[in-house]
Scaffold this motif. Structure first.
Motif, mmCIF file in Angstrom:
data_model
loop_
_atom_site.group_PDB
_atom_site.id
_atom_site.type_symbol
_atom_site.label_atom_id
_atom_site.label_comp_id
_atom_site.label_asym_id
_atom_site.label_seq_id
_atom_site.Cartn_x
_atom_site.Cartn_y
_atom_site.Cartn_z
ATOM 1 N N THR A 29 0.800 -1.230 0.000
ATOM 2 C CA THR A 29 0.000 0.000 0.000
ATOM 3 C C THR A 29 0.834 1.283 0.000
ATOM 4 O O THR A 29 0.323 2.339 -0.327
ATOM 5 C CB THR A 29 -0.910 0.044 1.247
ATOM 6 N N PHE A 30 2.127 1.175 0.372
ATOM 7 C CA PHE A 30 2.974 2.375 0.446
ATOM 8 C C PHE A 30 3.786 2.564 -0.832
ATOM 9 O O PHE A 30 4.573 3.497 -0.935
ATOM 10 C CB PHE A 30 3.943 2.249 1.638
ATOM 11 N N CYS A 31 3.608 1.660 -1.805
ATOM 12 C CA CYS A 31 4.522 1.617 -2.951
ATOM 13 C C CYS A 31 3.843 2.121 -4.222
ATOM 14 O O CYS A 31 2.772 1.642 -4.595
ATOM 15 C CB CYS A 31 5.010 0.183 -3.141
ATOM 16 N N MET A 42 11.343 -1.216 -9.958
ATOM 17 C CA MET A 42 9.955 -1.658 -10.098
ATOM 18 C C MET A 42 9.875 -3.173 -10.174
ATOM 19 O O MET A 42 10.680 -3.816 -10.834
ATOM 20 C CB MET A 42 9.369 -1.083 -11.382
ATOM 21 N N GLY A 43 8.870 -3.730 -9.521
ATOM 22 C CA GLY A 43 8.573 -5.145 -9.688
ATOM 23 C C GLY A 43 9.190 -6.051 -8.652
ATOM 24 O O GLY A 43 10.008 -5.631 -7.826
ATOM 25 N N GLU A 44 8.780 -7.293 -8.703
ATOM 26 C CA GLU A 44 9.226 -8.305 -7.744
ATOM 27 C C GLU A 44 10.155 -9.284 -8.472
ATOM 28 O O GLU A 44 9.698 -10.107 -9.276
ATOM 29 C CB GLU A 44 7.992 -9.019 -7.159
ATOM 30 N N VAL A 72 19.382 -8.933 -4.298
ATOM 31 C CA VAL A 72 18.010 -9.163 -4.749
ATOM 32 C C VAL A 72 17.078 -8.872 -3.585
ATOM 33 O O VAL A 72 17.266 -9.390 -2.489
ATOM 34 C CB VAL A 72 17.841 -10.630 -5.224
ATOM 35 N N SER A 73 16.082 -8.037 -3.855
ATOM 36 C CA SER A 73 15.112 -7.699 -2.804
ATOM 37 C C SER A 73 13.781 -8.370 -3.118
ATOM 38 O O SER A 73 13.287 -8.272 -4.233
ATOM 39 C CB SER A 73 14.939 -6.174 -2.762
ATOM 40 N N THR A 74 13.226 -9.045 -2.127
ATOM 41 C CA THR A 74 11.940 -9.714 -2.352
ATOM 42 C C THR A 74 10.910 -9.310 -1.315
ATOM 43 O O THR A 74 11.233 -9.040 -0.155
ATOM 44 C CB THR A 74 12.080 -11.254 -2.346
ATOM 45 N N VAL A 128 15.033 -8.967 2.322
ATOM 46 C CA VAL A 128 13.633 -9.364 2.453
ATOM 47 C C VAL A 128 12.849 -8.168 3.002
ATOM 48 O O VAL A 128 13.209 -7.595 4.034
ATOM 49 C CB VAL A 128 13.487 -10.588 3.388
ATOM 50 N N SER A 129 11.800 -7.797 2.266
ATOM 51 C CA SER A 129 10.975 -6.659 2.688
ATOM 52 C C SER A 129 10.013 -7.127 3.761
ATOM 53 O O SER A 129 9.008 -7.764 3.469
ATOM 54 C CB SER A 129 10.199 -6.110 1.487
ATOM 55 N N LEU A 130 10.352 -6.812 5.003
ATOM 56 C CA LEU A 130 9.533 -7.304 6.120
ATOM 57 C C LEU A 130 8.474 -6.266 6.491
ATOM 58 O O LEU A 130 7.283 -6.553 6.484
ATOM 59 C CB LEU A 130 10.462 -7.632 7.292
ATOM 60 N N HIS A 131 8.916 -5.075 6.830
ATOM 61 C CA HIS A 131 8.052 -3.904 7.035
ATOM 62 C C HIS A 131 7.047 -3.995 8.186
ATOM 63 O O HIS A 131 6.298 -3.026 8.414
ATOM 64 C CB HIS A 131 7.292 -3.546 5.756
ATOM 65 N N ALA A 132 6.968 -5.117 8.871
ATOM 66 C CA ALA A 132 6.094 -5.225 10.048
ATOM 67 C C ALA A 132 6.460 -6.504 10.784
ATOM 68 O O ALA A 132 6.848 -7.488 10.146
ATOM 69 C CB ALA A 132 4.628 -5.262 9.644
ATOM 70 N N VAL A 191 9.623 6.196 5.087
ATOM 71 C CA VAL A 191 8.869 6.090 3.826
ATOM 72 C C VAL A 191 9.032 7.351 2.979
ATOM 73 O O VAL A 191 9.131 8.464 3.486
ATOM 74 C CB VAL A 191 7.362 5.827 4.091
ATOM 75 N N ASN A 192 9.071 7.107 1.695
ATOM 76 C CA ASN A 192 9.068 8.186 0.721
ATOM 77 C C ASN A 192 7.599 8.310 0.309
ATOM 78 O O ASN A 192 7.122 7.509 -0.484
ATOM 79 C CB ASN A 192 9.941 7.711 -0.443
ATOM 80 N N PRO A 193 6.851 9.247 0.882
ATOM 81 C CA PRO A 193 5.391 9.222 0.677
ATOM 82 C C PRO A 193 5.016 9.312 -0.801
ATOM 83 O O PRO A 193 5.609 10.078 -1.548
ATOM 84 C CB PRO A 193 4.902 10.460 1.438
HETATM 85 N N1 SAH Z 1 9.463 -6.029 -4.958
HETATM 86 C C1 SAH Z 1 10.657 -6.065 -4.230
HETATM 87 C C2 SAH Z 1 11.737 -5.148 -4.759
HETATM 88 C C3 SAH Z 1 11.301 -3.793 -5.253
HETATM 89 S S1 SAH Z 1 10.761 -2.693 -4.004
HETATM 90 C C4 SAH Z 1 10.398 -5.791 -2.755
HETATM 91 O O1 SAH Z 1 9.290 -5.374 -2.425
HETATM 92 O O2 SAH Z 1 11.280 -6.038 -1.974
HETATM 93 C C5 SAH Z 1 12.293 -2.279 -3.202
HETATM 94 C C6 SAH Z 1 12.141 -1.752 -1.798
HETATM 95 O O3 SAH Z 1 11.550 -0.442 -1.811
HETATM 96 C C7 SAH Z 1 11.261 -2.629 -0.948
HETATM 97 O O4 SAH Z 1 11.827 -2.869 0.315
HETATM 98 C C8 SAH Z 1 10.024 -1.778 -0.845
HETATM 99 O O5 SAH Z 1 9.225 -2.126 0.224
HETATM 100 C C9 SAH Z 1 10.592 -0.388 -0.778
HETATM 101 N N2 SAH Z 1 9.607 0.693 -1.024
HETATM 102 C C10 SAH Z 1 8.509 0.623 -1.786
HETATM 103 N N3 SAH Z 1 7.819 1.785 -1.738
HETATM 104 C C11 SAH Z 1 8.506 2.586 -0.915
HETATM 105 C C12 SAH Z 1 8.303 3.929 -0.446
HETATM 106 N N4 SAH Z 1 7.241 4.654 -0.829
HETATM 107 N N5 SAH Z 1 9.200 4.453 0.413
HETATM 108 C C13 SAH Z 1 10.289 3.727 0.795
HETATM 109 N N6 SAH Z 1 10.534 2.475 0.382
HETATM 110 C C14 SAH Z 1 9.656 1.900 -0.453
#
Ligand code: SAH
Ligand code: SF4
Length: 388
Positions: free
Chosen positions: A139-141, A197-199, A229-231, A252-256, A328-330
Motif C-alpha cells: 500500500t505504500f509503494c 519496479m517489480g518483484e 536481490v530484494s523480495t 527481504v521486505s519485512l516492514h512489520a 517512507v518516501n510518501p
Molecule cells: N518487490 C521487491 C523489490 C522492489 S521494491 C520488494 O518489495 O522487496 C524495493 C524496496 O523499496 C522494498 O523494500 C520496498 O518495500 C521499498 N519501497 C517501496 N515503496 C517505498 C516507499 N514509498 N518508500 C520507501 N521504500 C519503499
C-alpha cells in the motif's frame, strides 16, 4: 534538478521489431554465432564486445568482421529500449532514467554515486527494475499502486546496468582527461540492487539469467556479493534461491513484525504469513551461511512504535541479519507519513539494545522522486496532463 526528456511517442509494431541480442543466454549466443558459420571464439568476442566493452551498436564492434557485424545487424538489435526522461538530483549524486520499451511500457532505473568527495570506498550502485509494474500491491509503494503490466526479459534487465555504466564511463573519462583522477582510481558500476519496479522473484528465470550475465567474468564481472536481490517474501522462491550457485545478497521486505500490521500494508502476507517467511529465511541463512538484510519501511503511526520495534527485535532474535530502516518516501495519494527523526531514533535504539544490527538507509535523490515507481507515476501523470 536537471531534466532531459524526449517526446513521448508511439510504440514499434511487434512485427517490425528485431529481438534484442541481450536476451540470449551464453549458450544461445554461441549457437546463433555458429548458425552464421562462425567459430566459437567469435561468440566469445561478441560476448566481450556486448558486456565488457558495452558496445552500443554492432558497428562499434571492431573486433568482429564486417560480414558478421552486418549479419548480426539484420537479425538483432542491442538496446531493447530508449531513455525518454533523465533526471539528476541537485547534489549530482543520483540519476533516474525512465526507459520506454518497444511495446510502450515504461520502467525506471536509478544510479547512485557514493563517495563523490574522493572517498576510498567510492561506490556506483544501480537500482534496476525486473517487471513493468507489480502485482503485489503493497500500500505504500507507487509501483504497487499501478498494478502489473508485464515481465521484463533478461536483456531488458541487463540493459539498465549497461546504460548506467555508459553514463559512469563517460563521466570517468572526463574526470581522467581533466586530471581530476587517475584511471584506476575511478569506480565503474560497483553494485546492483534489484529494488526498482517489480518483484524479482516473481520473474525468477529472467532475473537469474540477468544475474549470470552481470556476474560473468568475461562480461560485466560484477561480483555476486555486490548484487542484492530484494523480495517481498515469496517463500518457495526464497527456498529456491538458497540453492543457486551465486553468493548473492538477499534483502527481504519485512516492514512489520506481526501478521496484523503486515497484512494491512502487504497483501502477500496472507499467502505467506510471517511464521512461514521467517522459517524460509532461517533455512536460507543455514544453507548459505549468509546473512539476510531485512528492509523495514517506517510508516508513521502504522509500524514505527516502540511496541513494533520490540516485536521486531524478538522476531529476529539470534538471526544472522541486518535491518535496513527506510523512512517512507510518501507517494502522491498515499496515506503515509515519514516519521520524525526522533521516532526513528527511538526505534533504532530499541533494536540496537536488543543486539540487532541496523542502519537507516541513506536517502538519495529525494528531489527526483527516488522511491520505487514514482518517476513512472510522475511521467504518466504528466502524459495525462498534456494529453487532456
Ligand atoms: N518487490 C521487491 C523489490 C522492489 S521494491 C520488494 O518489495 O522487496 C524495493 C524496496 O523499496 C522494498 O523494500 C520496498 O518495500 C521499498 N519501497 C517501496 N515503496 C517505498 C516507499 N514509498 N518508500 C520507501 N521504500 C519503499
Ligand atoms: Fe511490488 Fe515491491 Fe512495490 Fe510491493 S514494494 S508493490 S512487492 S515493487
Amino acid at each position: 534538478m536537471t531534466l532531459t526528456s524526449t517526446e513521448p511517442d508511439q510504440t514499434t509494431p511487434a512485427e517490425t521489431r528485431l529481438p534484442s541480442i541481450l536476451d540470449l543466454a551464453e549458450d544461445d549466443l554461441i549457437y546463433e554465432v555458429s548458425k552464421l558459420g562462425q567459430p566459437a571464439f567469435r561468440a566469445r568476442q561478441l560476448w566481450r564486445a556486448l558486456y565488457h566493452d558495452g558496445a552500443p551498436s554492432f558497428a562499434d564492434m571492431t573486433t568482429l568482421s564486417k560480414y558478421l557485424r552486418s549479419d548480426l545487424e539484420k537479425r538483432f538489435t542491442i538496446a531493447p529500449f530508449e531513455p525518454v526522461m533523465e533526471l539528476r538530483s541537485s547534489d549530482g549524486s543520483t540519476d533516474k532514467v525512465l526507459f520506454r520499451l518497444p511495446d510502450g511500457e515504461l520502467i525506471e532505473t536509478v544510479l547512485m554515486r557514493y563517495g563523490l568527495d574522493g572517498h576510498r570506498r567510492a561506490r556506483r550502485t544501480v537500482c534496476i527494475s525486473t517487471q513493468a509494474g507489480c502485482a503485489l500491491g503493497c500500500t505504500f509503494c507507487a509501483t504497487g499502486q499501478q498494478g502489473f503490466r508485464r515481465q521484463l526479459g533478461p536483456g531488458e534487465i541487463v540493459a539498465q546496468v549497461l546504460h548506467m555504466r555508459r553514463v559512469i564511463r563517460s563521466e570517468n573519462a572526463e574526470l581522467v582527461a581533466g586530471g581530476g583522477a587517475k584511471k584506476d582510481e575511478v569506480p565503474e558500476i560497483t553494485n546492483v540492487v534489484f529494488m526498482g519496479m517489480g518483484e524479482p522473484l516473481a520473474n525468477y528465470g529472467n532475473t537469474m539469467q540477468s544475474i549470470s550475465v552481470m556476474n560473468h567474468a568475461q562480461g560485466m564481472n560484477i561480483g555476486a556479493r555486490h548484487l542484492t536481490v530484494s523480495t517481498v517474501g515469496l517463500v518457495p522462491e526464497i527456498r529456491k534461491l538458497a540453492r543457486e550457485p551465486y553468493q548473492l545478497n538477499l534483502a527481504v521486505s519485512l516492514h512489520a513484525p506481526d501478521d496484523d500490521s503486515r497484512s494491512r500494508t502487504m497483501p502477500i502476507n496472507k499467502r505467506y504469513p510471517i511464521a512461514r517467511l521467517m522459517h524460509a529465511c532461517r533455512d536460507y541463512i543455514e544453507l548459505t551461511n549468509r546473512r539476510i538484510f531485512f528492509e523495514y519501511v517506517l510508516l508513521k503511526h502504522e509500524n514505527d512504535t516502540p511496541e513494533h520495534a520490540r516485536k521486531l527485535a524478538a522476531l529476529l532474535d539470534g538471526m544472522m541479519c541486518h535491518v535496513n530502516l527506510i523512512p517512507v518516501n510518501p507517494t502522491e495519494n498515499g496515506p503515509y507519513e515519514r516519521p520524525e527523526d526522533k521516532r526513528t531514533a527511538v526505534f533504532r535504539e530499541i533494536l540496537r539494545h536488543a543486539g540487532i544490527a541496523n542502519t537507516v538507509r541513506q536517502e538519495k535523490g529525494i528531489d527526483i522522486n527516488a522511491g520505487c515507481g514514482q518517476l513512472r507515476a510522475r511521467a504518466l501523470a504528466d502524459a495525462v496532463e498534456t494529453s487532456s
